[in-house]
Design a protein around this motif. Structure first.
Motif, PDB file in Angstrom:
ATOM      1  N   PRO A   1      42.311  30.991  53.760  1.00 39.69           N
ATOM      2  CA  PRO A   1      40.836  31.111  53.875  1.00 39.69           C
ATOM      3  C   PRO A   1      40.228  30.787  52.410  1.00 39.69           C
ATOM      4  CG  PRO A   1      42.049  33.251  53.854  1.00 39.69           C
ATOM      5  CD  PRO A   1      43.117  32.052  54.081  1.00 39.69           C
ATOM      6  N   ARG A   2      39.055  30.523  52.450  1.00 39.07           N
ATOM      7  CA  ARG A   2      38.485  30.072  51.179  1.00 39.07           C
ATOM      8  C   ARG A   2      38.155  31.415  50.745  1.00 39.07           C
ATOM      9  NH1 ARG A   2      34.458  25.096  52.451  1.00 39.07           N
ATOM     10  NH2 ARG A   2      36.186  23.786  53.441  1.00 39.07           N
ATOM     11  N   ILE A   3      37.969  31.388  49.282  1.00 43.48           N
ATOM     12  CA  ILE A   3      37.624  32.793  48.483  1.00 43.48           C
ATOM     13  C   ILE A   3      36.401  32.573  47.638  1.00 43.48           C
ATOM     14  CG2 ILE A   3      38.457  34.722  47.027  1.00 43.48           C
ATOM     15  CD1 ILE A   3      41.156  33.664  47.393  1.00 43.48           C
ATOM     16  N   ASP A   4      35.585  33.269  47.862  1.00 44.62           N
ATOM     17  CA  ASP A   4      34.427  33.222  46.695  1.00 44.62           C
ATOM     18  C   ASP A   4      34.736  33.725  45.472  1.00 44.62           C
ATOM     19  OD1 ASP A   4      32.085  33.080  45.484  1.00 44.62           O
ATOM     20  OD2 ASP A   4      30.943  34.676  46.736  1.00 44.62           O
ATOM     21  N   TRP A   5      35.227  32.823  44.584  1.00 44.54           N
ATOM     22  CA  TRP A   5      35.711  33.442  43.302  1.00 44.54           C
ATOM     23  C   TRP A   5      34.972  33.987  42.405  1.00 44.54           C
ATOM     24  CZ3 TRP A   5      34.048  31.457  38.362  1.00 44.54           C
ATOM     25  CH2 TRP A   5      33.326  30.389  38.673  1.00 44.54           C
ATOM     26  N   LYS A   6      33.711  33.976  42.460  1.00 41.47           N
ATOM     27  CA  LYS A   6      32.669  34.732  41.461  1.00 41.47           C
ATOM     28  C   LYS A   6      32.556  36.225  41.876  1.00 41.47           C
ATOM     29  CE  LYS A   6      29.747  30.892  40.073  1.00 41.47           C
ATOM     30  NZ  LYS A   6      28.877  30.049  40.574  1.00 41.47           N
ATOM     31  N   GLU A   7      32.893  36.609  43.199  1.00 44.08           N
ATOM     32  CA  GLU A   7      32.676  37.975  43.725  1.00 44.08           C
ATOM     33  C   GLU A   7      33.935  38.731  43.832  1.00 44.08           C
ATOM     34  OE1 GLU A   7      29.854  39.183  43.731  1.00 44.08           O
ATOM     35  OE2 GLU A   7      28.887  37.288  43.317  1.00 44.08           O
TER      36      GLU A   7
ATOM     37  N   ALA B   1      38.163  40.122  44.281  1.00 43.85           N
ATOM     38  CA  ALA B   1      39.017  40.768  43.370  1.00 43.85           C
ATOM     39  C   ALA B   1      39.759  39.787  42.585  1.00 43.85           C
ATOM     40  CB  ALA B   1      39.645  41.902  44.198  1.00 43.85           C
ATOM     41  N   VAL B   2      40.184  40.075  41.128  1.00 40.15           N
ATOM     42  CA  VAL B   2      40.844  39.371  40.370  1.00 40.15           C
ATOM     43  C   VAL B   2      42.244  39.308  41.029  1.00 40.15           C
ATOM     44  CG1 VAL B   2      41.999  39.358  38.211  1.00 40.15           C
ATOM     45  CG2 VAL B   2      39.707  39.660  38.348  1.00 40.15           C
ATOM     46  N   GLU B   3      42.811  40.258  41.684  1.00 37.53           N
ATOM     47  CA  GLU B   3      44.001  40.408  42.046  1.00 37.53           C
ATOM     48  C   GLU B   3      44.141  39.250  43.205  1.00 37.53           C
ATOM     49  OE1 GLU B   3      47.028  41.739  41.128  1.00 37.53           O
ATOM     50  OE2 GLU B   3      45.818  42.216  39.329  1.00 37.53           O
ATOM     51  N   ASP B   4      43.317  39.289  44.011  1.00 32.76           N
ATOM     52  CA  ASP B   4      43.176  38.117  45.185  1.00 32.76           C
ATOM     53  C   ASP B   4      43.356  36.786  44.643  1.00 32.76           C
ATOM     54  OD1 ASP B   4      42.833  40.306  46.899  1.00 32.76           O
ATOM     55  OD2 ASP B   4      40.719  39.619  47.425  1.00 32.76           O
ATOM     56  N   LEU B   5      42.766  36.613  43.537  1.00 28.90           N
ATOM     57  CA  LEU B   5      42.689  35.193  42.945  1.00 28.90           C
ATOM     58  C   LEU B   5      44.007  34.922  42.463  1.00 28.90           C
ATOM     59  CD1 LEU B   5      39.577  35.221  40.854  1.00 28.90           C
ATOM     60  CD2 LEU B   5      39.856  33.769  42.793  1.00 28.90           C
ATOM     61  N   LYS B   6      44.856  35.826  41.624  1.00 29.14           N
ATOM     62  CA  LYS B   6      46.108  35.897  41.203  1.00 29.14           C
ATOM     63  C   LYS B   6      47.114  35.360  42.454  1.00 29.14           C
ATOM     64  CE  LYS B   6      46.650  38.592  37.548  1.00 29.14           C
ATOM     65  NZ  LYS B   6      47.152  39.692  36.481  1.00 29.14           N
ATOM     66  N   GLN B   7      46.811  36.331  43.472  1.00 28.55           N
ATOM     67  CA  GLN B   7      47.930  36.398  44.683  1.00 28.55           C
ATOM     68  C   GLN B   7      47.752  34.773  45.287  1.00 28.55           C
ATOM     69  OE1 GLN B   7      50.018  38.338  45.349  1.00 28.55           O
ATOM     70  NE2 GLN B   7      50.960  37.018  46.704  1.00 28.55           N
TER      71      GLN B   7
ATOM     72  N   ILE C   1      40.152  35.550  35.725  1.00 27.85           N
ATOM     73  CA  ILE C   1      41.368  36.247  35.919  1.00 27.85           C
ATOM     74  C   ILE C   1      41.712  36.948  34.510  1.00 27.85           C
ATOM     75  CG2 ILE C   1      43.543  36.070  36.404  1.00 27.85           C
ATOM     76  CD1 ILE C   1      42.952  33.840  38.442  1.00 27.85           C
ATOM     77  N   LEU C   2      41.503  36.269  33.515  1.00 28.35           N
ATOM     78  CA  LEU C   2      41.979  37.036  32.389  1.00 28.35           C
ATOM     79  C   LEU C   2      40.787  37.951  31.682  1.00 28.35           C
ATOM     80  CD1 LEU C   2      43.529  33.564  30.607  1.00 28.35           C
ATOM     81  CD2 LEU C   2      44.790  35.744  31.139  1.00 28.35           C
ATOM     82  N   GLY C   3      39.561  37.725  32.551  1.00 21.52           N
ATOM     83  CA  GLY C   3      38.658  38.487  31.909  1.00 21.52           C
ATOM     84  C   GLY C   3      37.889  38.129  30.757  1.00 21.52           C
ATOM     85  N   ILE C   4      38.022  37.108  30.442  1.00 21.98           N
ATOM     86  CA  ILE C   4      37.369  36.598  29.136  1.00 21.98           C
ATOM     87  C   ILE C   4      36.254  35.614  29.194  1.00 21.98           C
ATOM     88  CG2 ILE C   4      39.361  37.127  27.475  1.00 21.98           C
ATOM     89  CD1 ILE C   4      40.203  33.909  28.067  1.00 21.98           C
ATOM     90  N   GLU C   5      35.299  35.309  27.939  1.00 19.37           N
ATOM     91  CA  GLU C   5      34.524  34.490  27.657  1.00 19.37           C
ATOM     92  C   GLU C   5      34.806  33.329  27.294  1.00 19.37           C
ATOM     93  OE1 GLU C   5      30.990  35.305  28.920  1.00 19.37           O
ATOM     94  OE2 GLU C   5      32.004  36.746  30.109  1.00 19.37           O
TER      95      GLU C   5
END
Lengths: 451, 291
Positions: free
Chosen positions: A118-124, A126-132, A199-203
């Motif tokens: 399924p598509r994920i809204d990457w801006k909203e 959880a970070v863990e979902d993106l990594k998974q 994911i890394l939480g950096i700017e």
């Protein structure tokens, strides 16, 4: 003031081949390869543990279906490149002359896709979902190393990451796949970069591109508005795209000897990896195809192709309309760091950025002579080690001396051997020493464990 | 004359002092030798005298003295010295009055018959002239991933000059080889085996792959036809697609027996044939037959 609206950085050392062969294919846009009858998917396509097959001979699979699952943390799953029947799973001869575990997929020519993730809204989300998702889609470092990306993005809590660098240097001669990718899919590069930044939480997300790809930089800047990524021009110099060198060029921080990039607070990812991540997140598409440059003076029509993983190299050559002269060298990857192939038995893997066929005229055979102590290799070495001295001591099998002189820091870029006027095979000597030292260390460890 | 006058009393004193110190120390040493006497095995010394004394370490012990001790204590048998000739081994066994159970001398054999004329090497190699370095690049510049690279790492390592590179293939001169095993360590492809020096025939192939694959790059691979195994089931064994001589068998195959097998792949050869120039000659009938 520089004539460009961005900075130009570099590292110390390096070389630049006069004729880097990029003009053969840099203006040829990416074409999608037609379906082929057979795909040979090698099991081990990543650094770390090989995955495990989850399909059996005779099974029908659909495009994008998982055919092998990760076995352990540092591992990556494989996905079927098209729909068809699993004809056999056995050890088949690979391009390197050794038999490797391979799945032969007979295409049904329908190219039916299974339901992607399924598509994920990457801006909203959880970070863990993106990594998974990155792990599920089998994404590995597509610049050549094939290290599982999800592992690289899982930073241990004691390390602080401040910079993410997207590597668009493509400093290897002849290869233009990343160049075309940045020109044709700038949005995906920028989205992939932003996802990794999240994911890394950096700017601080940078994209480093060599200055022979000004058009790519301009395209990226054009699309950069919503993403606000720092786009940096890099000097045209090999090995600009090597991990430690690009970190220095971009952040002016050095990775300590024997350390990892995260010790310098940086993570480096290839642009092709960024695109694969963007596709995995916003389209749910697993990694089963990649952009590969098919080039070299020996092929008839060089070009950049969207190839499925497992495409036999013989078929890839057919796309380039065959050869104009018998190639002296067949290289999977770039000519500096790629893997010389013994035959066209191999197939496209996740990390195959190029297939280069060089005619005999481009592969001059030299005989090496003693070191003349000119010191050019010292100037060229991007790691600031002493290749000429190392070459001499390794020739005399003094591996302890080589180790004391930091032979293990060598990144095997080949700049020293390229520049050497005596044509000394310095990198080969160093590789020998590294292999020897590693095996000695392993046996030492073994004997300690025994006690 | 006065300058040469000698005070005799001081000379006498010095002589007496030195003499008495010497006497005391001498008695001490004599006593110590009696009290702290180390029982030395006279048998080990006997063996040490008979051993070649090269201290090569081929037996796995720290040197000849260590080996002699092990033999005297019965831990090892005299035949386990790889360098000793048969006469030496027999002499040691006789001196110790033991039965000599491991009686053979060992000899290295390169289990590959693919020289330049018999193999196709698709890679243009322009690197270091050393097998161990070459094998780091795509597994080495030879079509066969298991065959002899022929760059001579073993020949340069051999302290006895027993290995020669003939037409891109390492061959062992059996009469020079003492079986020290240094070449075994040097070969990155693990082609060299230490076997009974009495073995006259070997199957010169180390590639475990299927015959059609091997045929792609070699004219003389073992094709796993089992002809030799069928003829002499106790002397040859075929595992997978590759045959070997059973070196542990009570009877080793003779040259005549090997000839009677008529190996269709021409990889069952005598050591002399492996060495011979005919084998490496493109005009040789075997080669012609294959092509």
């Amino acid at each position: 003031m520089s004539r460009y609206p961005f900075n130009i950085s570099t590292f110390r050392g390096g070389i630049h081949p006069e004729n880097d062969g990029k003009k053969l294919s840099k203006d040829v846009s990416i074409r999608t390869a037609p379906l082929f009858e057979y795909y040979n998917i090698a099991l081990q396509q990543n650094i770390g543990a090989a995955p495990k097959w989850v399909v059996n001979v005779g099974d029908t699979v659909k495009k994008g279906q998982k055919i092998a699952e990760a076995d352990g943390f540092v591992s990556a799953p494989l996905h079927a490149p098209t729909s068809g029947v699993v004809e056999k799973i056995e050890k088949c001869p690979g391009g390197m002359g050794i038999c490797v575990e391979t799945l032969v997929l007979k295409s049904d020519m329908l190219d039916e896709a299974c339901e992607f993730y399924p598509r994920i809204d990457w801006k909203e989300c959880a970070v863990e979902d993106l990594k998974q998702r990155i792990a599920d889609c089998g994404i590995v470092g597509m610049g050549g190393a094939a290290f599982p990306t999800s592992v690289k993005l899982s930073v241990p809590p004691d390390k602080k990451i401040t910079d993410l660098i997207i590597n668009g240097a493509e400093c290897e001669p002849y290869l233009t796949a990343d160049h075309r990718l940045m020109l044709e899919c700038p949005e995906k590069v920028l989205i992939g970069a932003s996802i990794m930044g999240r994911i890394l939480g950096i700017e601080n997300v940078h994209i480093g591109v060599e200055m022979n790809k000004v058009d790519a930089i301009e395209t990226l800047i054009e699309h950069n508005k919503p993403y606000n990524i720092d786009i940096i021009g890099l000097d045209v110099r090999y090995p600009q795209g090597a991990e430690k060198q690009i970190i220095y060029a971009v952040t002016k921080r050095k990775v300590p000897a024997g350390g990892l990039p995260m010790d310098a607070g940086a993570v480096v990812q290839n642009v092709a990896t960024a695109v694969a991540i963007a596709e995995a997140v916003i389209e749910g598409k697993p990694l089963f195809e990649r952009i590969t440059t098919v080039t070299g003076e020996a092929v008839k029509t060089p070009g950049n192709w969207r190839l499925r993983i497992g495409t036999p190299l013989v078929k890839v050559l057919e796309l380039a309309e065959g050869i104009v002269e018998e190639p002296a060298k067949i290289i999977l990857g770039g000519p500096m760091m790629g893997f010389a192939q013994k035959s066209l038995n191999g197939s496209i893997q996740k990390n195959s950025g190029g297939l280069v066929l060089l005619p005999p005229s481009k592969v001059t055979q030299y005989s090496s002579s003693p070191c003349i102590r000119c010191g050019r290799c010292l100037n060229a070495c991007p790691m600031n080690i002493n290749p000429s001295y190392l070459g001499t001591v390794i020739e005399n099998e003094k591996f302890d001396l080589a180790m004391n002189n930091n032979v293990m820091d060598c990144i095997e870029c080949g700049a020293c051997a390229y520049i050497c006027p005596a044509h000394r095979p310095l990198v080969q000597h160093i590789r020998r020493a590294k292999a020897e030292i590693r095996s000695r260390m392993a046996s030492q460890k073994q004997s300690v464990n025994k006690k | 004359m006065n300058g040469f006058m000698v005070e005799y009393s001081s000379v006498v004193f010095a002589a007496l002092a030195m003499g008495s110190i010497g006497l005391v120390l001498g008695i001490l040493i004599a006593v110590a030798a009696k009290i702290f006497k180390v029982e030395s095995d006279s048998r080990a010394e006997l063996v040490l005298e008979l051993l070649p004394g090269a201290n090569c370490g081929g037996c796995g012990k720290a040197g000849c003295a260590d080996f002699a001790k092990a033999v005297a204590s019965g831990e090892l048998s005299p035949g386990q010295c790889p360098v000793s000739s048969r006469e030496t081994v027999n002499a040691i066994a006789q001196a110790l009055g033991i039965e000599n159970n491991v009686s053979f001398r060992k000899c290295a054999v390169v289990l590959c018959g693919g020289d330049k004329n018999q193999t196709r090497n698709p890679i243009l190699y322009n690197g270091v002239n050393d097998c161990r370095s070459a094998s780091l690049i795509s597994g080495g510049p030879k079509g066969c991933a298991y065959g002899c690279l022929g760059l001579g790492s073993c020949a340069r390592t051999c302290p006895f000059g027993a290995i020669e590179i003939v037409n891109g293939l390492a061959v062992v001169h059996g009469e020079l080889c003492v079986g020290c095993g240094k070449c075994v360590m040097a070969c990155p492809r693990k082609l060299i085996k230490l076997v009974n020096a009495d073995a006259q025939v070997h199957i010169y192939c180390s590639n475990p792959e299927k015959a059609p694959l091997k045929r792609q790059y070699c004219n003389v691979p073992c094709i796993g036809c089992r002809k030799c195994e069928k003829a002499f089931p106790d002397k040859f064994k075929v595992e997978g697609f590759r045959g070997t001589v059973d070196y542990d068998a009570p009877q080793l195959p003779t040259a005549e027996e090997a000839a009677s097998v008529k190996c269709p792949a021409h990889c069952l050869l005598t050591a002399a044939e492996h060495l011979a120039v005919e084998h490496n000659d493109p005009d040789h009938e075997n080669t012609k037959e294959i092509q």
